[in-house]
Write a protein that holds these residues in place. Structure first.
Motif, PDB file in Angstrom:
ATOM      1  N   GLU A 134      34.863   6.007 -51.064  1.00 55.64           N
ATOM      2  CA  GLU A 134      33.825   6.982 -50.808  1.00 55.64           C
ATOM      3  C   GLU A 134      34.257   7.941 -49.692  1.00 55.64           C
ATOM      4  O   GLU A 134      35.238   7.698 -49.005  1.00 55.64           O
ATOM      5  CB  GLU A 134      32.522   6.270 -50.409  1.00 55.64           C
ATOM      6  N   SER A 135      33.510   9.019 -49.522  1.00 54.35           N
ATOM      7  CA  SER A 135      33.822   9.961 -48.452  1.00 54.35           C
ATOM      8  C   SER A 135      33.662   9.279 -47.094  1.00 54.35           C
ATOM      9  O   SER A 135      32.869   8.342 -46.934  1.00 54.35           O
ATOM     10  CB  SER A 135      32.921  11.187 -48.540  1.00 54.35           C
ATOM     11  N   PHE A 136      34.429   9.761 -46.116  1.00 55.76           N
ATOM     12  CA  PHE A 136      34.338   9.212 -44.767  1.00 55.76           C
ATOM     13  C   PHE A 136      34.764  10.267 -43.762  1.00 55.76           C
ATOM     14  O   PHE A 136      35.255  11.347 -44.130  1.00 55.76           O
ATOM     15  CB  PHE A 136      35.186   7.938 -44.623  1.00 55.76           C
ATOM     16  N   ARG A 137      34.539   9.978 -42.518  1.00 54.32           N
ATOM     17  CA  ARG A 137      34.963  10.877 -41.441  1.00 54.32           C
ATOM     18  C   ARG A 137      36.007  10.166 -40.607  1.00 54.32           C
ATOM     19  O   ARG A 137      35.762   9.047 -40.118  1.00 54.32           O
ATOM     20  CB  ARG A 137      33.762  11.281 -40.585  1.00 54.32           C
ATOM     21  N   PHE A 138      37.184  10.772 -40.479  1.00 49.40           N
ATOM     22  CA  PHE A 138      38.219  10.209 -39.616  1.00 49.40           C
ATOM     23  C   PHE A 138      37.997  10.759 -38.212  1.00 49.40           C
ATOM     24  O   PHE A 138      38.024  11.975 -38.000  1.00 49.40           O
ATOM     25  CB  PHE A 138      39.621  10.568 -40.116  1.00 49.40           C
ATOM     26  N   VAL A 139      37.748   9.862 -37.269  1.00 51.04           N
ATOM     27  CA  VAL A 139      37.386  10.253 -35.907  1.00 51.04           C
ATOM     28  C   VAL A 139      38.434   9.730 -34.938  1.00 51.04           C
ATOM     29  O   VAL A 139      38.788   8.549 -34.975  1.00 51.04           O
ATOM     30  CB  VAL A 139      35.993   9.702 -35.525  1.00 51.04           C
ATOM     31  N   GLY A 140      38.962  10.609 -34.102  1.00 55.09           N
ATOM     32  CA  GLY A 140      39.975  10.177 -33.141  1.00 55.09           C
ATOM     33  C   GLY A 140      40.502  11.346 -32.345  1.00 55.09           C
ATOM     34  O   GLY A 140      39.791  12.283 -32.019  1.00 55.09           O
ATOM     35  N   ARG A 141      41.775  11.295 -32.047  1.00 50.96           N
ATOM     36  CA  ARG A 141      42.454  12.367 -31.330  1.00 50.96           C
ATOM     37  C   ARG A 141      43.688  12.786 -32.131  1.00 50.96           C
ATOM     38  O   ARG A 141      44.383  11.938 -32.706  1.00 50.96           O
ATOM     39  CB  ARG A 141      42.885  11.889 -29.936  1.00 50.96           C
ATOM     40  N   LYS A 142      43.945  14.113 -32.159  1.00 52.85           N
ATOM     41  CA  LYS A 142      45.089  14.608 -32.926  1.00 52.85           C
ATOM     42  C   LYS A 142      46.028  15.398 -32.030  1.00 52.85           C
ATOM     43  O   LYS A 142      45.639  15.907 -30.973  1.00 52.85           O
ATOM     44  CB  LYS A 142      44.622  15.480 -34.088  1.00 52.85           C
ATOM     45  N   GLY A 208      31.745   6.345 -40.898  1.00 55.38           N
ATOM     46  CA  GLY A 208      30.818   6.863 -41.892  1.00 55.38           C
ATOM     47  C   GLY A 208      30.827   8.380 -41.901  1.00 55.38           C
ATOM     48  O   GLY A 208      31.170   9.022 -40.907  1.00 55.38           O
ATOM     49  N   PRO A 209      30.432   8.993 -43.022  1.00 54.89           N
ATOM     50  CA  PRO A 209      30.511  10.455 -43.142  1.00 54.89           C
ATOM     51  C   PRO A 209      29.611  11.199 -42.160  1.00 54.89           C
ATOM     52  O   PRO A 209      29.839  12.381 -41.903  1.00 54.89           O
ATOM     53  CB  PRO A 209      30.088  10.710 -44.596  1.00 54.89           C
ATOM     54  N   VAL A 221      36.797  13.635 -44.860  1.00 55.33           N
ATOM     55  CA  VAL A 221      37.657  13.313 -45.994  1.00 55.33           C
ATOM     56  C   VAL A 221      36.778  13.045 -47.208  1.00 55.33           C
ATOM     57  O   VAL A 221      35.921  12.158 -47.167  1.00 55.33           O
ATOM     58  CB  VAL A 221      38.535  12.080 -45.695  1.00 55.33           C
ATOM     59  N   PRO A 222      36.935  13.803 -48.291  1.00 52.57           N
ATOM     60  CA  PRO A 222      36.079  13.601 -49.466  1.00 52.57           C
ATOM     61  C   PRO A 222      36.413  12.317 -50.210  1.00 52.57           C
ATOM     62  O   PRO A 222      37.488  11.725 -50.024  1.00 52.57           O
ATOM     63  CB  PRO A 222      36.376  14.835 -50.326  1.00 52.57           C
ATOM     64  N   ALA A 223      35.479  11.893 -51.058  1.00 58.75           N
ATOM     65  CA  ALA A 223      35.702  10.711 -51.890  1.00 58.75           C
ATOM     66  C   ALA A 223      36.886  10.957 -52.819  1.00 58.75           C
ATOM     67  O   ALA A 223      37.162  12.095 -53.222  1.00 58.75           O
ATOM     68  CB  ALA A 223      34.451  10.393 -52.694  1.00 58.75           C
ATOM     69  N   GLY A 224      37.596   9.884 -53.159  1.00 58.95           N
ATOM     70  CA  GLY A 224      38.737  10.037 -54.050  1.00 58.95           C
ATOM     71  C   GLY A 224      39.499   8.739 -54.229  1.00 58.95           C
ATOM     72  O   GLY A 224      39.083   7.672 -53.768  1.00 58.95           O
ATOM     73  N   THR A 225      40.631   8.858 -54.918  1.00 60.70           N
ATOM     74  CA  THR A 225      41.479   7.710 -55.245  1.00 60.70           C
ATOM     75  C   THR A 225      42.616   7.617 -54.238  1.00 60.70           C
ATOM     76  O   THR A 225      43.198   8.635 -53.850  1.00 60.70           O
ATOM     77  CB  THR A 225      42.046   7.861 -56.671  1.00 60.70           C
ATOM     78  N   PRO A 283      46.585   9.506 -50.598  1.00 60.82           N
ATOM     79  CA  PRO A 283      45.617  10.061 -51.556  1.00 60.82           C
ATOM     80  C   PRO A 283      46.304  10.476 -52.840  1.00 60.82           C
ATOM     81  O   PRO A 283      47.312  11.191 -52.821  1.00 60.82           O
ATOM     82  CB  PRO A 283      45.030  11.268 -50.799  1.00 60.82           C
ATOM     83  N   VAL A 284      45.777  10.012 -53.979  1.00 59.59           N
ATOM     84  CA  VAL A 284      46.418  10.260 -55.279  1.00 59.59           C
ATOM     85  C   VAL A 284      45.370  10.642 -56.313  1.00 59.59           C
ATOM     86  O   VAL A 284      44.167  10.504 -56.103  1.00 59.59           O
ATOM     87  CB  VAL A 284      47.200   9.025 -55.782  1.00 59.59           C
ATOM     88  N   GLU A 285      45.855  11.097 -57.434  1.00 54.81           N
ATOM     89  CA  GLU A 285      45.020  11.281 -58.625  1.00 54.81           C
ATOM     90  C   GLU A 285      45.857  10.917 -59.825  1.00 54.81           C
ATOM     91  O   GLU A 285      47.095  11.006 -59.779  1.00 54.81           O
ATOM     92  CB  GLU A 285      44.504  12.723 -58.721  1.00 54.81           C
ATOM     93  N   ARG A 286      45.189  10.495 -60.882  1.00 60.67           N
ATOM     94  CA  ARG A 286      45.927  10.093 -62.067  1.00 60.67           C
ATOM     95  C   ARG A 286      46.499  11.327 -62.744  1.00 60.67           C
ATOM     96  O   ARG A 286      45.815  12.321 -62.949  1.00 60.67           O
ATOM     97  CB  ARG A 286      45.041   9.320 -63.042  1.00 60.67           C
ATOM     98  N   GLY A 287      47.801  11.270 -63.065  1.00 66.58           N
ATOM     99  CA  GLY A 287      48.473  12.401 -63.670  1.00 66.58           C
ATOM    100  C   GLY A 287      48.852  12.118 -65.102  1.00 66.58           C
ATOM    101  O   GLY A 287      48.451  11.112 -65.699  1.00 66.58           O
TER     102      GLY A 287
END
Length: 292
Positions: A134-142, A208-209, A221-225, A283-287
């Motif tokens: 599911e979608s989530f929020r990556f929280v930290g320092r960059k 959490g988002p 980060v959006p939901a995905g595979t 992060p991937v998608e079926r090709g």
């Protein structure tokens, strides 16, 4: 997939005299343009744009030395709208301007045509699973850091050392999504994976988002595979080898392509050279698996 990649490179070769439609080249490779660019960079050790420029300048160099065409004609033939732009590209590859090269009969640099072939290296099985997340929020320092393919990334290590205790406590409070715990993440700024290319390097958690980042940085980060790879070995070489194998062995052998998004890493801090477990999320998608 290697057959499709080579067909795409053959098509690209026919387009060097003019505009190259990268979307069409990627279509022939049965991949998205994003994945094709990243896969090419990982396999070839240079960005696709650099390869195209070098191939064009290899062909243009032969035309310059032959003297049949004016320099402006050669520039136009290879897709350059002005002599100045052509001269810059020519010099970046050959180290000399086209006019001087023609006058002196200079020694030029050639970029051979590339093709990919199978080298039997996959004697060790790769452990992976596919996760719908599911979608989530990556929280930290960059921090902005250069890529390092072997050994310690000093800029990334300095970023980790710069984290204060309050930030780490806040990250741990927000952690609650898989992968759990404090992670690192890489967000690549271009399709280039060559040594020294820049990326945004994050240290943080999957929250959490709607998580309140407060004084920390946040990346939605959006939901995905995701393809999740488990590895074990000496730090950091085992992880660097795992990432290499994902792009040069796993992707060409599986019906998935990479998609935009952060690459996540969960590992335990250890001394250089010590054995440690690691987990890499891509992060991937079926090709497509077309072969004809």
């Amino acid at each position: 997939m290697l057959e499709r990649l080579n067909q795409a490179l053959d098509h690209l070769e026919t387009c060097l005299e003019g505009e190259v439609d990268m979307a069409e080249v990627a279509r022939i490779a049965a991949a998205s343009e994003y994945h094709f660019r990243r896969l090419f960079s990982a396999l070839a050790g240079m960005p696709l744009s650099v390869y195209v420029r070098r191939r064009r300048m290899t062909l243009a160099g032969a035309e310059v030395l032959a003297g049949k065409w004016t320099l402006l004609d050669v520039a136009t033939r290879y897709g350059y709208g002005s002599g100045e732009a052509f001269a810059r590209a020519f010099r970046s590859v050959h180290g000399i301007g086209p006019g001087e090269a023609r006058r002196t009969g200079a020694v030029l640099t050639a970029q051979p045509r590339m093709s990919f072939r199978v080298v039997v290296e996959g004697s060790t099985a790769m452990r992976y699973r596919i996760v719908e997340k599911e979608s989530f929020r990556f929280v930290g320092r960059k921090a902005r850091v250069p890529l390092v393919h072997e050994g310690v990334n000093a800029a990334a290590a300095a970023h980790v050392e710069s984290l204060d205790a309050q930030a780490i406590v806040r990250m741990k409070e927000l952690s609650g999504r898989e992968p759990e715990g404090i992670l690192s993440a890489a967000v690549y700024l271009t399709d280039s994976r060559v040594e020294g290319a820049e990326a945004d390097y994050w240290v943080g958690v999957a929250a959490g988002p709607e998580a309140d980042a407060g004084e920390l940085d946040a990346l939605d980060v959006p939901a995905g595979t995701w393809a999740v790879f488990d590895g074990r070995g000496p730090h950091p070489s085992a992880l660097q080898e795992l990432w290499r194998d994902v792009f040069t062995q796993w992707f060409p052998s599986n019906p998935y392509t990479s998609r935009p998004g952060p690459e996540l890493l969960r590992t335990q801090p250890v001394e250089i050279g010590a054995e440690t477990d690691s987990q890499l999320w891509i992060p991937v998608e079926r090709g497509s698996r077309r072969t004809g």
